[in-house]
Write a protein that holds these residues in place. Structure first.
Motif, PDB file in Angstrom:
ATOM      1  N   ASN A 320      -3.051  38.475   2.698  1.00 21.78           N
ATOM      2  CA  ASN A 320      -3.652  38.095   1.797  1.00 21.78           C
ATOM      3  C   ASN A 320      -4.296  37.985   1.418  1.00 21.78           C
ATOM      4  O   ASN A 320      -5.290  38.055   0.681  1.00 21.78           O
ATOM      5  N   HIS A 324      -6.314  39.385  -1.147  1.00 24.91           N
ATOM      6  CA  HIS A 324      -6.894  38.682  -2.434  1.00 24.91           C
ATOM      7  C   HIS A 324      -8.263  37.928  -2.127  1.00 24.91           C
ATOM      8  O   HIS A 324      -9.001  37.731  -2.405  1.00 24.91           O
ATOM      9  N   GLY A 382       5.471  37.454  -0.889  1.00 25.79           N
ATOM     10  CA  GLY A 382       4.531  37.484   0.213  1.00 25.79           C
ATOM     11  C   GLY A 382       5.004  35.855   0.481  1.00 25.79           C
ATOM     12  O   GLY A 382       5.190  35.914   1.619  1.00 25.79           O
TER      13      GLY A 382
END
Ligand SMILES: Nc1ncnc2c1ncn2[C@@H]1O[C@H](COP(=O)(O)OP(=O)(O)O)[C@@H](O)[C@H]1O
Ligand SMILES: [Mg+2]
Length: 427
Positions: A320, A324, A382
């Protein structure tokens, strides 16, 4: 002079409704019957309880007027039979009792009657009571239809929820498989580097060996050349050995990780080692980026817990951050892992210096299917999986904080057992 009575009326909605009157002496009721018929109701009669029950079964009246005192089975017994019969039990029964008999009135209700009228019958009163109970009956009927519909809807919804749960479970499972796939791909990729070096240096060794052979065949051996070839062989062997060791280390760490990820087994493990294994798995995803991963974890920290769970949590958090936080690794920054033992709890502070999460999304990231990355193939599972592993499997907690543009901080805390405990337990 004759009294002028107004023509009785009944609401149009009840016109043609059937009233069954059960009375052993219907002539007494002659005037009432006329009155009710004039009002628009259809009247059928029966002279005793048994006949009344039969007529009720066949004619399906909307309401029954039932005399209490009758030869043969009396009104109470008749009512009991009507109520015990599935085909007639819903028909409201109004008793006709003697004016002064309170006991009978009470008993009528006990037998399943909905009301009573007293004899001699007052026309307007009986019409009013019939109307009231027909209305109640209609309301009850439509209420039952609504309840039926609601029950149906409820059943459908329950089934849909069950289907959704099933689908969600399957998706979670496939997300886990995907993460296992990443793991395998990551290790395969990692193994390539040392094996490539080994192949290279092995052929170098072969060349040097041929060179020595060649030198030995000559009449006069050049000592310098021989020494240099031997030196090369020594170096090549060292390189081969260190890379073979690296490969062996990778294989054993892969074996451990693969077993942990698929087995959910509690075992004692070194926290630092599991963290490093996880980072190794993801090395090829991070190696061409300017993201620095710093781990601060006591080397000697050994706990009894679920290593596979920790690997899965870290894999999700790291991926992540990469995807992200740092825009698929295009931005530079750092990830910090701080691990501490807090009594019999493991405390992990995970932070990155990436883009962060907008305040309005922060509360949603643990929800299944929440993703800001759907267009790029994000499943939104996730963090949900992390949350579930931590709260359910590990019985711990996870919280998220973030400042937009500054990064995220996750605080993870869960109970573990220490090796000392394990020894005591095993004694
Ligand atoms: N380190 C992070 N930095 C910024 N946003 C994050 C980070 N971790 C999670 N998020 C946000 O939380 C959302 C949910 O994450 P996740 O459940 O892993 O789903 P996915 O990665 O498939 O989008 C992401 O779409 C992203 O918006
Ligand atoms: Mg994710």
């Amino acid at each position: 002079m004759m009294a002028v009575t107004a023509t009785p009326t009944i609401a149009t909605s009840f016109k043609g409704y059937i009233v069954l009157i059960i009375d052993d002496n219907p002539t007494n009721l002659g005037v009432v019957v006329d009155y009710l018929e004039e009002s628009g109701l259809k009247i059928i009669t029966a002279k005793n309880g048994e006949m009344g029950h039969k007529r009720a079964q066949f004619a399906k009246p909307d309401i029954i007027l039932l005399d209490v005192m009758m030869p043969g089975i009396d009104g109470f017994e008749t009512c009991l039979r009507l109520k015990a019969d599935d085909t007639t039990k819903e028909i409201p029964v109004i008793f006709m009792t003697a004016l002064d008999n309170t006991e009978d009135k009470v008993k009528g209700f006990e037998m399943g009657g909905v009301d009573y009228v007293t004899k001699p019958i007052q026309h307007e009163e009986v019409l009013a009571r019939l109307t009231t109970h027909l209305s109640i009956r209609n309301l009850t009927k439509s209420l039952n239809v609504k309840i039926e519909e609601l029950t149906q809807t409820h059943q459908e919804l329950t089934k849909n929820v069950a289907d959704l749960k099933q689908t969600r479970q399957e998706l979670v499972q496939s997300e886990k498989m995907a993460s296992l796939g990443r793991l395998v791909a990551g290790f395969a990729h990692e193994l390539n580097t040392p094996l490539g070096v080994v192949v290279g240096s092995a052929s170098l060794l072969q060349l040097e060996a041929q060179k020595i052979n060649h030198l030995m065949e000559q009449e006069e051996v050049e000592e310098d050349e021989l020494l240099s070839a031997i030196k090369n062989i020594d170096e090549g062997a060292n390189l081969t050995l260190s890379n073979i060791k690296r490969a062996a280390h990778l294989v054993s760490s892969f074996k451990r990780t693969a077993v942990d990820q698929t087995s959910d087994e509690v075992r004692s493990f070194q926290v630092h080692e599991v963290i490093n294994d996880t980072i190794t798995t993801l090395h090829n995803r991070f190696k061409n980026t300017h993201i620095e991963i710093q781990v601060d974890c006591p080397n000697e920290l050994k706990v009894v817990s679920l290593p596979g769970a920790l690997e899965q949590i870290l894999t999700n958090l790291l991926m992540n951050s990469l995807i992200h936080g740092f825009d698929e690794g295009q931005n530079a920054g750092s990830i910090n892992l701080n691990v501490q033992l807090d009594g019999d709890h493991l405390h992990i502070e995970y932070s990155d210096t990436g883009k962060g999460i907008a305040q309005e999304n922060l509360g949603k990231i643990f929800e299944p299917f929440f993703t800001t990355h759907r267009a790029h193939g994000g499943s939104g599972l996730g963090m949900y999986i992390c949350y579930n592993i931590i709260t359910t499997q590990l019985q711990g907690t996870i919280t998220a904080e973030s400042t937009l543009g500054k990064g995220v901080v996750f605080q993870i805390d869960y109970p573990i057992a220490l090796i000392a405990d394990e020894k005591i337990n095993n004694k």
